[in-house]
Design a protein around this motif. Structure first.
Motif, short mmCIF file in Angstrom:
data_model
loop_
_atom_site.label_atom_id
_atom_site.label_comp_id
_atom_site.label_asym_id
_atom_site.label_seq_id
_atom_site.Cartn_x
_atom_site.Cartn_y
_atom_site.Cartn_z
N GLN A 8 0.84 -1.19 0.00
CA GLN A 8 0.00 0.00 0.00
C GLN A 8 0.88 1.24 0.00
OE1 GLN A 8 -2.90 -0.04 3.23
NE2 GLN A 8 -2.74 -2.26 3.40
N GLN A 9 0.44 2.28 -0.71
CA GLN A 9 1.16 3.54 -0.71
C GLN A 9 0.70 4.37 0.48
OE1 GLN A 9 3.59 3.90 -2.93
NE2 GLN A 9 4.27 5.77 -1.88
N THR A 10 1.64 4.87 1.28
CA THR A 10 1.31 5.64 2.47
C THR A 10 2.12 6.93 2.48
OG1 THR A 10 3.06 4.83 3.96
CG2 THR A 10 1.12 3.42 3.67
N ASP A 11 1.88 7.75 3.50
CA ASP A 11 2.66 8.98 3.66
C ASP A 11 4.13 8.68 3.94
OD1 ASP A 11 0.38 10.45 3.27
OD2 ASP A 11 -0.02 10.75 5.40
N PHE A 12 4.42 7.47 4.35
CA PHE A 12 5.80 7.08 4.66
C PHE A 12 6.41 6.22 3.56
CE2 PHE A 12 3.61 7.66 8.74
CZ PHE A 12 4.38 8.67 9.28
N GLY A 13 5.80 6.24 2.37
CA GLY A 13 6.28 5.41 1.28
C GLY A 13 5.45 4.14 1.17
N ARG A 14 5.88 3.24 0.31
CA ARG A 14 5.14 2.00 0.15
C ARG A 14 5.40 1.09 1.34
NH1 ARG A 14 5.03 -1.93 -5.13
NH2 ARG A 14 7.09 -2.58 -4.40
N MET A 15 4.33 0.53 1.88
CA MET A 15 4.42 -0.35 3.05
C MET A 15 3.61 -1.62 2.78
SD MET A 15 4.11 2.40 6.20
CE MET A 15 4.40 1.10 7.44
N TYR A 16 3.87 -2.63 3.61
CA TYR A 16 3.22 -3.93 3.45
C TYR A 16 2.38 -4.28 4.68
CZ TYR A 16 5.71 -5.40 -0.77
OH TYR A 16 6.19 -5.52 -2.06
N ALA A 17 1.26 -4.91 4.41
CA ALA A 17 0.40 -5.47 5.45
C ALA A 17 0.57 -6.99 5.47
CB ALA A 17 -1.06 -5.11 5.20
N ARG A 18 0.13 -7.60 6.55
CA ARG A 18 0.21 -9.06 6.65
C ARG A 18 -0.94 -9.75 5.94
NH1 ARG A 18 4.63 -11.77 8.22
NH2 ARG A 18 3.40 -13.34 9.32
N LYS A 19 -2.00 -9.00 5.66
CA LYS A 19 -3.21 -9.59 5.09
C LYS A 19 -3.92 -8.52 4.29
CE LYS A 19 -7.54 -11.82 6.61
NZ LYS A 19 -8.30 -12.27 7.81
N ILE A 20 -4.54 -8.91 3.19
CA ILE A 20 -5.29 -7.94 2.39
C ILE A 20 -6.38 -7.30 3.24
CG2 ILE A 20 -6.89 -7.71 0.44
CD1 ILE A 20 -5.33 -9.80 -1.05
N VAL A 26 5.03 -2.59 7.89
CA VAL A 26 6.47 -2.39 7.68
C VAL A 26 6.71 -1.77 6.30
CG1 VAL A 26 7.12 -4.31 9.18
CG2 VAL A 26 6.78 -4.72 6.73
N PRO A 27 7.83 -1.05 6.14
CA PRO A 27 8.15 -0.45 4.84
C PRO A 27 8.63 -1.49 3.85
CG PRO A 27 9.95 -0.07 6.35
CD PRO A 27 8.87 -0.73 7.16
N SER A 28 8.51 -1.15 2.57
CA SER A 28 9.04 -2.02 1.53
C SER A 28 10.55 -1.86 1.45
CB SER A 28 8.42 -1.67 0.17
OG SER A 28 8.92 -0.43 -0.29
N ILE A 29 11.19 -2.82 0.83
CA ILE A 29 12.65 -2.77 0.64
C ILE A 29 13.03 -1.51 -0.14
CG2 ILE A 29 14.60 -3.88 -0.52
CD1 ILE A 29 13.28 -6.59 0.12
N THR A 30 12.29 -1.20 -1.20
CA THR A 30 12.63 -0.04 -2.01
C THR A 30 12.38 1.27 -1.26
OG1 THR A 30 10.44 -0.21 -3.05
CG2 THR A 30 12.30 -1.18 -4.22
N THR A 31 11.39 1.28 -0.39
CA THR A 31 11.16 2.48 0.43
C THR A 31 12.33 2.73 1.37
OG1 THR A 31 8.74 2.36 0.32
CG2 THR A 31 9.69 3.46 2.24
N VAL A 32 12.83 1.67 1.98
CA VAL A 32 13.98 1.80 2.88
C VAL A 32 15.19 2.32 2.10
CG1 VAL A 32 15.62 0.53 4.30
CG2 VAL A 32 13.18 0.04 4.48
N ILE A 33 15.46 1.73 0.94
CA ILE A 33 16.61 2.16 0.15
C ILE A 33 16.44 3.61 -0.28
CG2 ILE A 33 17.85 1.78 -2.03
CD1 ILE A 33 17.22 -1.20 -1.71
#
Length: 287
Positions: A8-20, A26-33
């Motif tokens: 999901q796209q958020t104010d903190f970049g793309r993040m992931y949920a555990r379930k739809i 948590v942030p995505s790998i590319t967001t962290v980079i």
């Protein structure tokens, strides 16, 4: 490319949920980079200047301030337009690569439709070079578009392909690249090593995003980490140097801490409050 179902796209970049349907955690790998910002001022200026000098309306606009301002406004968007077009092209190429893997795995696929989408945009050469690479490297896919999770550090991401090549387990990341003046595909940014290292450190992989079912990461048996640059003239495959992986992983870990600290600062409240001067001497009323 199929958008990861849990991203999901958020104010903190793309993040992931555990379930739809659940909130991202948590942030995505590319967001962290992406926490490490690149200085693109020079490139943005170059793209804007190039757009102006190549605009066929420049001659008639010379000496006309209104027309020149209109050209400048349009040119100021040149870098963003180029970036967006490249991203869309990358999505089409990734989609084709994913569909080829699904076909090889005996799963439902839309390889023909994905190739048609490239052809309609005069990009079929990417598919041709990828097909040559796939056959030449004798790729045996194990999983495509695999969403992974690392709870210890706190991030998630999606790997383009897990496969065996020459009997070796490989984690693969595709990058669509342009062609240089020498006719060769442009080389990959070394940051791809960070992306691959983070993927290799996965602890879980999703089984069913709808139900939120995960299983332990099962592709950790000393994998080769490969970056695959897909161009219109060739495909170049590079391997992450095992000697540098600890340094790149350390940098990724540090960037993840910065991302977390930035989020905590943004939620901490007002950082600065105005204060007035102290009362003048004797104004307290003390006697």
């Amino acid at each position: 490319m199929t958008s990861p179902a849990l991203a999901q796209q958020t104010d903190f970049g793309r993040m992931y949920a555990r379930k739809i349907g659940e909130l991202p955690e948590v942030p995505s790998i590319t967001t962290v980079i992406g926490v490490e910002k690149m200085d693109l001022d020079g490139w943005i200026g170059h793209m804007a200047a190039t757009a102006v000098v190549q605009d066929p309306r420049l001659g008639e606009a010379t000496g006309n301030s209104a027309k020149l301002k209109a050209l400048a406004r349009q040119a100021s968007k040149a870098a963003a337009d180029y970036r967006d077009a490249a991203a869309t092209r990358g999505d089409r190429v990734h989609e084709y690569c994913e569909q080829i893997a699904l076909r090889a795995l005996g799963k439902p696929h839309q390889a023909a439709q994905a190739r048609d989408a490239l052809a309609q945009n005069n990009e079929e050469a990417y598919a041709g070079r990828f097909d040559e690479w796939w056959e030449s490297y004798q790729v045996q896919p194990l999983a495509a578009e695999v969403t992974v999770w690392n709870a210890s550090v706190g991030y998630a991401g999606t790997l383009d392909l897990v496969a065996t090549i020459g009997g070796r387990l490989c984690l693969i990341d595709y990058k669509t690249r342009g062609t240089g003046r020498d006719g060769r595909v442009k080389p990959l940014d070394p940051k791809v090593v960070m992306q691959l290292a983070a993927g290799a450190k996965a602890e879980e992989m999703v089984v069913d995003p709808a139900s939120g079912t995960w299983e332990p990461w099962k592709y950790s048996q000393d994998p080769m980490l490969l970056g695959v640059a897909i161009g219109q003239t060739e495909v170049q495959t590079v391997m992450a140097n095992a000697e540098v992986l600890p340094a790149y992983w350390s940098k990724f870990w540090s960037l993840r801490q910065v991302w977390g600290a930035t989020q905590r600062v943004s939620e901490a409240g007002v950082a600065l409050r105005e204060v007035g001067p102290p009362p003048p001497p004797g104004a307290s009323g003390d006697r």
